[in-house]
Design a protein around this motif. Sequence first.
Motif, PDB file in Angstrom:
ATOM      1  N   ALA A 103      34.303  33.465  30.409  1.00 48.37           N
ATOM      2  CA  ALA A 103      34.938  32.387  30.044  1.00 48.37           C
ATOM      3  C   ALA A 103      34.103  31.559  30.855  1.00 48.37           C
ATOM      4  N   GLY A 104      32.644  31.614  32.151  1.00 46.81           N
ATOM      5  CA  GLY A 104      32.550  31.284  33.000  1.00 46.81           C
ATOM      6  C   GLY A 104      33.056  30.748  34.061  1.00 46.81           C
ATOM      7  N   GLY A 105      33.717  31.309  34.440  1.00 46.56           N
ATOM      8  CA  GLY A 105      34.635  31.132  35.273  1.00 46.56           C
ATOM      9  C   GLY A 105      34.153  31.829  36.910  1.00 46.56           C
ATOM     10  N   THR A 106      34.558  31.675  38.401  1.00 47.82           N
ATOM     11  CA  THR A 106      33.905  32.876  39.470  1.00 47.82           C
ATOM     12  C   THR A 106      35.255  33.073  39.724  1.00 47.82           C
ATOM     13  N   ALA A 107      35.310  34.695  39.712  1.00 49.12           N
ATOM     14  CA  ALA A 107      35.840  35.570  40.267  1.00 49.12           C
ATOM     15  C   ALA A 107      35.716  37.375  41.272  1.00 49.12           C
ATOM     16  N   ASP A 108      36.646  36.921  42.350  1.00 47.26           N
ATOM     17  CA  ASP A 108      35.860  38.578  42.823  1.00 47.26           C
ATOM     18  C   ASP A 108      36.798  40.010  42.829  1.00 47.26           C
ATOM     19  N   LEU A 109      36.200  40.310  42.079  1.00 43.05           N
ATOM     20  CA  LEU A 109      37.305  41.840  41.975  1.00 43.05           C
ATOM     21  C   LEU A 109      36.783  42.825  42.890  1.00 43.05           C
ATOM     22  N   HIS A 110      37.723  43.269  43.801  1.00 40.93           N
ATOM     23  CA  HIS A 110      37.853  44.168  44.433  1.00 40.93           C
ATOM     24  C   HIS A 110      39.112  45.554  43.951  1.00 40.93           C
ATOM     25  N   VAL A 111      38.054  46.555  43.500  1.00 39.57           N
ATOM     26  CA  VAL A 111      39.040  48.236  43.638  1.00 39.57           C
ATOM     27  C   VAL A 111      39.259  48.576  44.550  1.00 39.57           C
ATOM     28  N   TRP A 112      40.052  49.300  44.881  1.00 40.83           N
ATOM     29  CA  TRP A 112      39.914  50.166  46.135  1.00 40.83           C
ATOM     30  C   TRP A 112      40.752  50.870  45.677  1.00 40.83           C
ATOM     31  N   ALA A 113      39.237  51.705  46.277  1.00 44.15           N
ATOM     32  CA  ALA A 113      39.677  53.211  45.742  1.00 44.15           C
ATOM     33  C   ALA A 113      41.335  54.099  46.814  1.00 44.15           C
ATOM     34  N   GLY A 114      41.615  54.948  45.606  1.00 42.81           N
ATOM     35  CA  GLY A 114      42.847  55.328  46.193  1.00 42.81           C
ATOM     36  C   GLY A 114      44.455  54.927  45.970  1.00 42.81           C
ATOM     37  N   GLY A 115      44.299  53.693  46.013  1.00 44.09           N
ATOM     38  CA  GLY A 115      44.401  52.310  46.080  1.00 44.09           C
ATOM     39  C   GLY A 115      45.888  52.860  45.499  1.00 44.09           C
ATOM     40  N   TYR A 116      47.500  52.622  45.371  1.00 45.57           N
ATOM     41  CA  TYR A 116      48.496  52.588  44.112  1.00 45.57           C
ATOM     42  C   TYR A 116      48.642  50.990  44.462  1.00 45.57           C
ATOM     43  N   HIS A 117      49.537  50.884  43.487  1.00 39.89           N
ATOM     44  CA  HIS A 117      50.418  49.581  43.115  1.00 39.89           C
ATOM     45  C   HIS A 117      51.124  49.093  44.892  1.00 39.89           C
ATOM     46  N   GLY A 118      51.207  48.065  45.541  1.00 42.44           N
ATOM     47  CA  GLY A 118      51.402  48.368  46.376  1.00 42.44           C
ATOM     48  C   GLY A 118      51.278  48.842  47.647  1.00 42.44           C
ATOM     49  N   PHE A 119      49.972  49.166  47.987  1.00 45.92           N
ATOM     50  CA  PHE A 119      49.747  49.937  49.226  1.00 45.92           C
ATOM     51  C   PHE A 119      49.950  49.498  50.638  1.00 45.92           C
TER      52      PHE A 119
END
Length: 109
Positions: free
Chosen positions: A66-82
């Motif tokens: 949609a033309g927006g700006t976003a930073d995405l970080h996927v933490w290896a091994g992280g689970y929900h609420g780590f």
Amino acid sequence: MESAVHVSYGWTALLGTARGGADVPAYAAPARATDLSGLPPTFLDVGSADIFRDEDVDYVRRIWAAGGTADLHVWAGGYHGFDGLVPDAPISVAARRTRIDWLRRVLAA
């Protein structure tokens, strides 16, 4: 339990009987929003083992589309609420530091 069961459980925990219905507000389930243009800069991080990982990644992809700006970080091994459950773990410390650095950059701009 398989991942789909976990996702269903998570949404039910948040929305109760409204889960899956037409009346779920976009603020509760942002992925349901149809127009993501005009959003402020967005930061999203998620663990690679988080049950909501795919939904989070798709949401950021739609912001970019949609033309927006976003930073995405996927933490290896992280689970929900780590980061809340094990706040002193190196991955948690790094996640917090990354969030704070992003916020400082956005507020300084």
